[in-house]
Design a protein around this motif. Structure first.
Motif, PDB file in Angstrom:
ATOM      1  N   ALA A   2      20.709  10.038 -25.073  1.00  0.00           N
ATOM      2  CA  ALA A   2      19.816  10.565 -24.039  1.00  0.00           C
ATOM      3  C   ALA A   2      19.717   9.620 -22.848  1.00  0.00           C
ATOM      4  N   HIS A   3      19.621   8.323 -23.115  1.00  0.00           N
ATOM      5  CA  HIS A   3      19.513   7.357 -22.017  1.00  0.00           C
ATOM      6  C   HIS A   3      20.768   7.357 -21.153  1.00  0.00           C
ATOM      7  N   LEU A   5      22.821   9.880 -20.703  1.00  0.00           N
ATOM      8  CA  LEU A   5      22.831  11.120 -19.923  1.00  0.00           C
ATOM      9  C   LEU A   5      21.825  11.080 -18.775  1.00  0.00           C
ATOM     10  N   ILE A   6      20.685  10.471 -19.001  1.00  0.00           N
ATOM     11  CA  ILE A   6      19.679  10.353 -17.935  1.00  0.00           C
ATOM     12  C   ILE A   6      20.214   9.482 -16.802  1.00  0.00           C
ATOM     13  N   HIS A   9      22.776  11.475 -15.004  1.00  0.00           N
ATOM     14  CA  HIS A   9      22.086  12.508 -14.231  1.00  0.00           C
ATOM     15  C   HIS A   9      21.557  11.943 -12.905  1.00  0.00           C
ATOM     16  N   ILE A  65      24.255  18.259 -16.294  1.00  0.00           N
ATOM     17  CA  ILE A  65      23.887  17.082 -17.094  1.00  0.00           C
ATOM     18  C   ILE A  65      22.408  17.154 -17.463  1.00  0.00           C
ATOM     19  N   GLY A  66      21.580  17.598 -16.520  1.00  0.00           N
ATOM     20  CA  GLY A  66      20.157  17.762 -16.803  1.00  0.00           C
ATOM     21  C   GLY A  66      19.913  18.751 -17.933  1.00  0.00           C
ATOM     22  N   ILE A  69      20.718  17.134 -21.165  1.00  0.00           N
ATOM     23  CA  ILE A  69      19.654  16.215 -21.582  1.00  0.00           C
ATOM     24  C   ILE A  69      18.598  16.959 -22.392  1.00  0.00           C
ATOM     25  N   THR A  72      18.947  16.780 -26.076  1.00  0.00           N
ATOM     26  CA  THR A  72      18.847  15.493 -26.767  1.00  0.00           C
ATOM     27  C   THR A  72      17.470  15.267 -27.379  1.00  0.00           C
TER      28      THR A  72
END
Length: 157
Positions: A2-3, A5-6, A9, A65-66, A69, A72
């Motif tokens: 998750a981190h 991807l953030i 993003h 990408i959002g 997320i 996740t």
């Protein structure tokens, strides 16, 4: 995951949405200047048009990408701000693809600045350049405002 991807993003938002927003916000002034005879404005209008096209297409990665997320962590599905952001992003892209792109293309065609095959495919004419500039200014402002609202929603807790 998750981190990662953030971070991705946020980076894609900065790298792709920033340039397309600036290009959309300034294209119409350079196109009008080119119409009024400023030779260097033709090059600027062409560059801004290409930036709008390229970075506008690449910026679709930001909401994709959002959306990834959201898978996740289930908490993301329960926050309306993320759903609202996705909706506003879709509205921004509809505006970009179906309103801004065609109007920019029409101005570029009227200036004779499109690629040869695009230029030959259609006759481009702008009846009122000041009105066309004003409309693109308005739609560019709405496009930019949508991204500001989305950014605020993303940071809101």
């Amino acid at each position: 995951m998750a981190h990662f991807l953030i971070i991705l993003h946020i980076l894609t938002a900065m790298l792709f949405l920033g340039p397309v927003t600036v290009a959309v916000s300034t294209f119409h002034t350079r196109a009008l200047a080119a119409h009024n005879g400023e030779d260097n404005a033709k090059g600027a209008a062409s560059t801004l048009y290409k930036i709008t096209q390229a970075y506008g297409n690449l910026s679709i990665l930001v909401p994709l990408i959002g959306f990834a997320i959201m898978f996740t962590n289930s908490k993301f599905w329960h926050e309306g701000r993320f759903h609202a952001s996705i909706l506003l992003a879709v509205i921004a892209w509809v505006l970009l693809y179906f309103v801004i792109y065609p109007r920019q293309k029409k101005m570029m065609g009227a200036l004779g600045l499109l690629e040869a095959d695009e230029q030959a495919a259609e006759t481009y004419e702008v009846a009122d350049w000041d009105k066309a500039k004003g409309q693109l200014s308005m739609f560019g402002g709405i496009f930019s405002l949508l991204w500001v609202v989305i950014a605020i929603l993303m940071m809101w807790h």
